[in-house]
Scaffold this active site. Sequence first.
Site, PDB file in Angstrom:
ATOM      1  N   SER A 114      49.353  32.556  21.166  1.00 50.95           N
ATOM      2  CA  SER A 114      47.897  32.402  21.156  1.00 50.95           C
ATOM      3  C   SER A 114      47.211  33.235  22.238  1.00 50.95           C
ATOM      4  O   SER A 114      47.345  34.447  22.256  1.00 50.95           O
ATOM      5  CB  SER A 114      47.559  30.918  21.283  1.00 50.95           C
ATOM      6  OG  SER A 114      46.187  30.727  21.097  1.00 50.95           O
ATOM      7  N   HIS A 115      46.541  32.572  23.157  1.00 48.01           N
ATOM      8  CA  HIS A 115      45.737  33.272  24.175  1.00 48.01           C
ATOM      9  C   HIS A 115      46.551  33.605  25.420  1.00 48.01           C
ATOM     10  O   HIS A 115      46.019  34.167  26.367  1.00 48.01           O
ATOM     11  CB  HIS A 115      44.564  32.375  24.553  1.00 48.01           C
ATOM     12  CG  HIS A 115      45.032  30.991  24.894  1.00 48.01           C
ATOM     13  ND1 HIS A 115      45.457  30.104  23.922  1.00 48.01           N
ATOM     14  CD2 HIS A 115      45.201  30.380  26.067  1.00 48.01           C
ATOM     15  CE1 HIS A 115      45.853  28.988  24.511  1.00 48.01           C
ATOM     16  NE2 HIS A 115      45.712  29.127  25.809  1.00 48.01           N
ATOM     17  N   ASP A 278      40.721  35.375  20.429  1.00 45.03           N
ATOM     18  CA  ASP A 278      41.925  35.374  21.262  1.00 45.03           C
ATOM     19  C   ASP A 278      43.075  36.145  20.606  1.00 45.03           C
ATOM     20  O   ASP A 278      42.893  36.806  19.580  1.00 45.03           O
ATOM     21  CB  ASP A 278      42.350  33.938  21.593  1.00 45.03           C
ATOM     22  CG  ASP A 278      42.920  33.217  20.388  1.00 45.03           C
ATOM     23  OD1 ASP A 278      42.504  33.527  19.254  1.00 45.03           O
ATOM     24  OD2 ASP A 278      43.793  32.346  20.561  1.00 45.03           O
ATOM     25  N   ASP A 280      45.660  35.494  18.706  1.00 45.26           N
ATOM     26  CA  ASP A 280      45.987  35.313  17.295  1.00 45.26           C
ATOM     27  C   ASP A 280      44.764  35.044  16.426  1.00 45.26           C
ATOM     28  O   ASP A 280      44.905  34.703  15.246  1.00 45.26           O
ATOM     29  CB  ASP A 280      47.033  34.203  17.127  1.00 45.26           C
ATOM     30  CG  ASP A 280      46.534  32.869  17.637  1.00 45.26           C
ATOM     31  OD1 ASP A 280      45.705  32.854  18.561  1.00 45.26           O
ATOM     32  OD2 ASP A 280      46.963  31.828  17.118  1.00 45.26           O
ATOM     33  N   ASP A 282      42.323  32.711  16.400  1.00 40.10           N
ATOM     34  CA  ASP A 282      41.787  31.415  15.982  1.00 40.10           C
ATOM     35  C   ASP A 282      40.699  30.887  16.916  1.00 40.10           C
ATOM     36  O   ASP A 282      39.985  29.954  16.562  1.00 40.10           O
ATOM     37  CB  ASP A 282      42.903  30.380  15.763  1.00 40.10           C
ATOM     38  CG  ASP A 282      43.791  30.184  16.969  1.00 40.10           C
ATOM     39  OD1 ASP A 282      43.571  30.879  17.985  1.00 40.10           O
ATOM     40  OD2 ASP A 282      44.714  29.354  16.900  1.00 40.10           O
ATOM     41  N   ARG A 283      40.562  31.486  18.106  1.00 44.54           N
ATOM     42  CA  ARG A 283      39.525  31.007  19.023  1.00 44.54           C
ATOM     43  C   ARG A 283      38.284  31.894  18.982  1.00 44.54           C
ATOM     44  O   ARG A 283      38.364  33.043  18.552  1.00 44.54           O
ATOM     45  CB  ARG A 283      40.051  31.011  20.461  1.00 44.54           C
ATOM     46  CG  ARG A 283      41.165  30.037  20.683  1.00 44.54           C
ATOM     47  CD  ARG A 283      41.496  29.949  22.161  1.00 44.54           C
ATOM     48  NE  ARG A 283      42.466  28.871  22.354  1.00 44.54           N
ATOM     49  CZ  ARG A 283      42.701  28.269  23.504  1.00 44.54           C
ATOM     50  NH1 ARG A 283      42.049  28.646  24.580  1.00 44.54           N
ATOM     51  NH2 ARG A 283      43.583  27.301  23.588  1.00 44.54           N
ATOM     52  N   LYS A 377      41.949  26.614  13.263  1.00 46.91           N
ATOM     53  CA  LYS A 377      40.654  27.038  13.749  1.00 46.91           C
ATOM     54  C   LYS A 377      40.519  28.520  13.439  1.00 46.91           C
ATOM     55  O   LYS A 377      41.513  29.197  13.206  1.00 46.91           O
ATOM     56  CB  LYS A 377      40.499  26.743  15.236  1.00 46.91           C
ATOM     57  CG  LYS A 377      41.586  27.304  16.122  1.00 46.91           C
ATOM     58  CD  LYS A 377      41.519  26.634  17.480  1.00 46.91           C
ATOM     59  CE  LYS A 377      42.662  27.084  18.359  1.00 46.91           C
ATOM     60  NZ  LYS A 377      43.383  25.977  18.958  1.00 46.91           N
TER      61      LYS A 377
HETATM   62  C1  G1P Z   1      45.071  24.022  24.561  1.00 48.12           C
HETATM   63  C2  G1P Z   1      43.691  23.477  24.267  1.00 48.12           C
HETATM   64  C3  G1P Z   1      43.708  22.713  22.964  1.00 48.12           C
HETATM   65  C4  G1P Z   1      44.225  23.625  21.858  1.00 48.12           C
HETATM   66  C5  G1P Z   1      45.573  24.208  22.245  1.00 48.12           C
HETATM   67  C6  G1P Z   1      46.049  25.239  21.244  1.00 48.12           C
HETATM   68  O1  G1P Z   1      45.996  22.975  24.682  1.00 48.12           O
HETATM   69  O2  G1P Z   1      43.220  22.655  25.310  1.00 48.12           O
HETATM   70  O3  G1P Z   1      42.430  22.253  22.678  1.00 48.12           O
HETATM   71  O4  G1P Z   1      44.350  22.921  20.662  1.00 48.12           O
HETATM   72  O5  G1P Z   1      45.472  24.855  23.511  1.00 48.12           O
HETATM   73  O6  G1P Z   1      45.182  26.314  21.128  1.00 48.12           O
HETATM   74  P1  G1P Z   1      46.433  22.353  26.115  1.00 48.12           P
HETATM   75  O7  G1P Z   1      46.934  23.510  26.955  1.00 48.12           O
HETATM   76  O8  G1P Z   1      45.194  21.785  26.715  1.00 48.12           O
HETATM   77  O9  G1P Z   1      47.469  21.337  25.795  1.00 48.12           O
HETATM   78 ZN    ZN Z   2      44.973  31.131  19.432  1.00 46.82          ZN
END
Ligand code: G1P
Ligand code: ZN
Length: 542
Positions: A114-115, A278, A280, A282-283, A377
């Site tokens: 992801s990010h 981000d 991938d 989704d954000r 998302k």
């Molecule tokens: C974080 C975000 C959460 C999101 C997840 C995946 O998780 O806070 O809302 O769903 O990334 O993108 P966390 O690191 O808080 O467990």
């Molecule tokens: Zn992501």
Amino acid sequence: MTAPIRVASRPIAGQKPGTSGLRAKTRTFMESPFLENFVQAVWAGFGGISGKVLVLGGDGRFFCDQAAQVILRMASASGAARVIVGQNGLLSTPAASNLIRKRGADGGIILSASHNPGGEDRDFGVKVNMANGGPAPEGVTKKIFEATHGIDYYLTLETQDLDLARNGKQTLGTTVIEVADPVADYAELMNQLFDFNMIRNLFKSGFQIRFDAMNAVTGPYAVEILERQLGAAAGSVVNATPLPDFGGGHPDPNPTWARGLFDAVFGTGAPDFAAASDGDGDRNMILGRGIYVTPSDSLAVLAANAHLVPGYRSGLKGIARSMPTSTAVDRVAAARNLPCYATPTGWKYFGNLLDAGRITLCGEESFGTGSDHLREKDGLWAVLMWLNILAVTGKSVAQTLQDHWAEFGRTYYSRHDYERLDTATAQALTHELQARLPDLPGTEAGPLRIDEAVDFSYTDPIDASVATHQGIEIKFAGDARVVLRLSGTGTEGATLRIYLERYSENSLSCDPQEALAPVMAAAESLTDLAVRTGRTAPDIIT
Ligand code: G1P
Ligand code: ZN
């Protein structure tokens, strides 16, 4: 024909999938059989993949290409009928979710952390999605984790790498490998949901947009949809080429990691609208000229205006937010008489509500917004929602928010992240607070009086599954709230997230950090954070 071979293996520690699949250091994944074991366990989680159809793609980060080849060989060795792969191994998370649904696949694998930053010394991840296009639910991740414990072999083929640059069908053993355009089906879905003509006219009228793809997967999607199909000026999409190390940055669309974009909307020559996505895809982060839209406010604005968008013209069935997300959207739901759910953190908790048709929109404060159009998302979708709404109303982003706050009141909101904390210290802090919760109501915390203090747990309204310890929620007199939870996605030490919120009925603008200072003081007095961690300021403020 290539026959499957059985390679002896042994269990490896640290293969517990979290809310978004398994994340680890890239080098860990690269050390065989770490990836192979996990993938074999994923097949077990799917209940075997013989004769099944899978979707495979990733965000283009370092090791994605090699990992895709490993997974294709393993999918074929275990009897998959077909694997649909994004060209060059690319698929954004929302596009993968769409493809799984559209093609009736049995599930999918998305290669992304992801990010989190990418690169040989950074992070890699494997996300597992089900036939509904959504992240694997707890029951499946549990099955996968259990399978990693007992593993003593994995199945693969001894073959050359496939050419994933060429669209079309090829075979691997008895499996059809279909390399597909990663953008086309997704763009088609966006065309169905939004009034592209209206948005085209908005751009024609001189409306300027800047979309920062952060050198990650949304580049090709944004160039195709925003520039080619909707006519935004060439160059509106910046950092549009997915790079294995995302150009050395964090592909995380927030005011810290997308600083350049953030500063641009407050500077001279600011565009009318700006957004980032981000790693991938989704954000999303939404900005307007001179204004930053918190994700919680964005969700509330989208909920209040969704009926202006063709895909949502018939209204919303309901709305859901993650518990730490601000209650701004609850006020919209209440005003419109819509059911509103608060779920634990993580997109997977929206899955059952979406599948059962209980909700249409959902979102998290962590820059995640989406709808029932797929089961993840969706960053670009959120951007198009905003653009479609602005095209209909003719308002600026700032005016849209002012009007929203005037109608519903303003929910000041911010999240403070303390990263790389000593794990034992962070756990002790939360455990001690958990133990004190029953005694807190009625007492003072700094300048505020505590009304309620709970360790959030959630019973899924559809399958009655229960998730406990999903964050500490403390409500104060005067419509204020603090939530504390430890991140489940970090890969170094512990990350403590403190979510601060305070509602104000009048729409007077004030700096959110100022408005939230009493709530932060209350959080400090409840946790002794500075003394215990030695930290006096958060690493990230969103
Ligand atoms: C974080 C975000 C959460 C999101 C997840 C995946 O998780 O806070 O809302 O769903 O990334 O993108 P966390 O690191 O808080 O467990
Ligand atoms: Zn992501």
